[in-house]
Design an enzyme around this catalytic site. Structure first.
Site, PDB file in Angstrom:
ATOM      1  N   HIS A  87       2.311  -4.048  -3.691  1.00  0.00           N
ATOM      2  CA  HIS A  87       1.803  -5.057  -4.691  1.00  0.00           C
ATOM      3  C   HIS A  87       0.093  -5.825  -4.879  1.00  0.00           C
ATOM      4  CE1 HIS A  87       1.768  -6.583  -0.195  1.00  0.00           C
ATOM      5  NE2 HIS A  87       1.006  -7.789  -0.502  1.00  0.00           N
ATOM      6  N   ASP A 133       5.621  -0.108  -0.457  1.00  0.00           N
ATOM      7  CA  ASP A 133       5.390  -1.233  -0.895  1.00  0.00           C
ATOM      8  C   ASP A 133       3.735  -0.430  -0.717  1.00  0.00           C
ATOM      9  OD1 ASP A 133       3.336  -3.112  -1.572  1.00  0.00           O
ATOM     10  OD2 ASP A 133       3.999  -4.310   0.268  1.00  0.00           O
ATOM     11  N   SER A 226      -3.422  -8.441   2.858  1.00  0.00           N
ATOM     12  CA  SER A 226      -2.209  -7.380   2.676  1.00  0.00           C
ATOM     13  C   SER A 226      -3.245  -6.184   1.995  1.00  0.00           C
ATOM     14  CB  SER A 226      -1.465  -7.845   1.386  1.00  0.00           C
ATOM     15  OG  SER A 226      -0.705  -8.701   1.541  1.00  0.00           O
TER      16      SER A 226
END
Length: 273
Positions: A87, A133, A226
């Site tokens: 992402h 991901d 992230s």
């Protein structure tokens, strides 16, 4: 279904600053836990400042899309490749990668800034359930390795353990809490890997290619972390993927399990793993 908002943090080649908000995902979790939805962004909460340059594989990313930029973490897995979350590169066109950094508010002689050549997102990345991901950034030029910039090892193919109970380290420059600013200095926390069965009681999306750490002690990842590394015994076993909305204290943080993606990483990078 609740709408989850992902806060993007960005900048040019200087300091990151809050840029905008964007609707990124809608999902829910088991009602036993009051339907608290996971969030695609992830944080270092209740962390401590890492010793400067003690995590030499840590990368700081500013990813640029067509009309916005956002902040993520990553790790150096070869002199020319950064491992990050899918992402983080989804919708991205280019990335500016900082290596050898500790304090983003200071000019550091150790810092190297390099541009991306390619952003590679897993072909089967799914926004709906955050599966696959994982992403790779190929750098425009190879970086010179030194005491402050090093490659992190990835697990060998014969690893069969699930790491449950392992004491692991998580690091990043993300927000120190859901409503607070990002950290100027690199932070780290230690936590414990919990079983996927236990984590699935909180997040119904948990599958075998994910792993989770306990939120005990209020530690975990937050917005801006992230794509960053989760490390056990000097080997990266996870990539920061998701956590609880608002970086809610006490909830597990979710990661992409590196051992599930070794074939993909090898295919996209040409590395022999």
């Amino acid at each position: 279904m609740k709408v989850v908002v992902l806060f993007f943090l960005a900048g040019a080649l200087a300091l990151p600053a809050d840029l905008d908000e964007a609707e990124f995902k809608a999902m829910s979790v088991d009602p036993t836990f009051n339907k608290l939805p996971p969030d695609l962004s992830s944080r270092i909460t209740n962390g401590v400042e890492a010793s400067p340059h003690s995590i030499p594989y840590q990368a700081y990313l500013i990813v640029s899309g067509s009309n916005k930029s956002w902040l993520c973490g990553g790790s150096l897995i070869s002199p020319k490749h950064i491992l990050t979350a899918g992402h983080c590169v989804d919708g991205g066109i280019s990335a500016t990668v900082y290596l050898g950094s500790h304090n983003l508010h200071e000019t550091e002689s150790t810092r190297v800034i390099v541009q991306s050549r390619h952003l590679i997102r897993h072909e089967n990345y799914n926004k709906s359930d955050i599966s696959n991901d994982i992403g790779v950034i190929e750098l425009e030029t190879e970086v010179e390795l030194n005491e402050n910039i090093k490659v992190i090892s990835l697990p060998s193919r014969d690893v069969t353990e699930d790491y449950v109970g392992a004491n692991v380290k998580l690091s990043g420059w993300g927000r120190v809490a859901g409503d607070q600013a990002t950290s100027a200095v690199l932070l780290e926390v230690n936590s414990t890997v919990i079983s996927n069965t236990q984590c699935r009681q909180v997040y119904s999306i948990v599958i075998d290619s994910m792993l989770c750490i306990s939120g005990t002690g209020g530690v975990g990842s937050c917005k801006g972390d992230s794509g960053g590394p989760l490390v056990y015994d000097n080997v990266q076993i996870g990539v920061v993927s998701y956590g609880a909305t608002g970086c809610a204290v006490g909830y597990p943080s979710g990661f992409s399990r590196v051992t599930s993606f070794l074939d993909w990483i090898e295919e996209k990078t040409g590395l022999s793993l």
